[in-house]
Write a protein that holds these residues in place. Structure first.
Motif, PDB file in Angstrom:
ATOM      1  N   SER A 239      -7.283   6.473  -1.809  1.00  0.00           N
ATOM      2  CA  SER A 239      -7.070   7.656  -2.641  1.00  0.00           C
ATOM      3  C   SER A 239      -7.338   8.931  -1.869  1.00  0.00           C
ATOM      4  O   SER A 239      -6.643   9.937  -2.034  1.00  0.00           O
ATOM      5  CB  SER A 239      -7.978   7.594  -3.877  1.00  0.00           C
ATOM      6  OG  SER A 239      -7.617   6.511  -4.713  1.00  0.00           O
TER       7      SER A 239
ATOM      8  N   GLY B 299      -9.834   1.133  -2.660  1.00  0.00           N
ATOM      9  CA  GLY B 299      -9.169   2.067  -3.566  1.00  0.00           C
ATOM     10  C   GLY B 299      -9.625   3.487  -3.355  1.00  0.00           C
ATOM     11  O   GLY B 299      -8.816   4.423  -3.343  1.00  0.00           O
TER      12      GLY B 299
ATOM     13  N   MET C  22      -5.324   1.386  -5.314  1.00  0.00           N
ATOM     14  CA  MET C  22      -5.901   2.649  -5.780  1.00  0.00           C
ATOM     15  C   MET C  22      -6.062   2.641  -7.295  1.00  0.00           C
ATOM     16  O   MET C  22      -7.085   3.099  -7.825  1.00  0.00           O
ATOM     17  CB  MET C  22      -5.020   3.820  -5.354  1.00  0.00           C
ATOM     18  CG  MET C  22      -5.098   4.158  -3.880  1.00  0.00           C
ATOM     19  SD  MET C  22      -4.331   5.759  -3.473  1.00  0.00           S
ATOM     20  CE  MET C  22      -2.594   5.383  -3.659  1.00  0.00           C
TER      21      MET C  22
END
Length: 207
Positions: free
Chosen positions: A106, A102, A63
């Motif tokens: 998230s 990522g 992330m």
């Protein structure tokens, strides 16, 4: 010898991070096992745990790596840089497993017990720097709060990519982001600055 060992460790970590991104992108957090990640990296689970203490630790690293996939590709400044961040992001999101994983993690992190807003705050900070440059050049309207705009753009891009993923598998994401800028720029920038900003999809295709 020590330097060679350190460089090898850096390469191993990068290989594990890239492999983790690919596995996480393909399978999500629940379906991405440590064994799968180690196998994809051509490494061992022991090496993986040396660099990352847990699968959650790997997810956090993926992330937080998002800006590294975008920022080194930029050469513009100020408002143009802010726009270019989003255009490169659109392009790379369709092609780069590390960025795609990522973004996915998230958004989905609450489902696997994480609540980490580092990547969102880092993006906002990067964008706020662009707006500070724009203000120094006299390109921002006096009434504009750079912090509010940066946070808005991060949130707008997050929501836009989710909508685009649902509607078109993100194939129309660049056009949606350009539309966002056509609406937003006149509300934050001077007319002269708006006329200079290049809203060109080809600006996303760098590197």
């Amino acid at each position: 010898m020590a330097r060679a060992t350190q460089e090898r460790a850096v390469r191993t970590r990068e290989a594990i991070l890239q492999a983790a991104a690919e596995v996480l992108d393909e399978n999500g957090f629940a379906g991405a096992s440590i064994t799968k990640i180690a196998e994809r990296a051509g490494s061992t689970t022991g090496a993986l745990y040396f660099h990352f203490k847990s699968k959650e630790g790997i997810a956090l690293a993926v992330m937080r790596a998002q800006p590294d996939t975008i920022v080194p590709r930029l050469s513009s400044v100020g408002l143009q840089r802010l726009v270019d961040i989003t255009l490169v992001w659109c392009w790379r999101l369709q092609r780069d497993p590390l960025l795609r994983a990522g973004v996915r993690l998230s958004v989905e992190q609450g489902a696997f017990g994480l609540q980490d807003d580092t990547s969102f705050r880092e993006w906002a900070g990067i964008m706020e720097e662009c707006l500070a440059e724009a203000r120094a050049e006299g390109d921002l309207l006096d009434s504009v709060d750079a912090t509010e705009v940066a946070e808005f753009v991060v949130g707008a891009c997050t929501g836009t990519q989710l909508h685009s993923q649902l509607m078109s598998g993100r194939s129309d994401l660049p056009e949606r982001v350009l539309r966002m800028w056509r609406f937003l720029l006149p509300g934050i920038a001077s007319p002269e600055a708006v006329s200079r900003i290049k809203l060109d999809l080809e600006r996303g295709r760098v590197g």
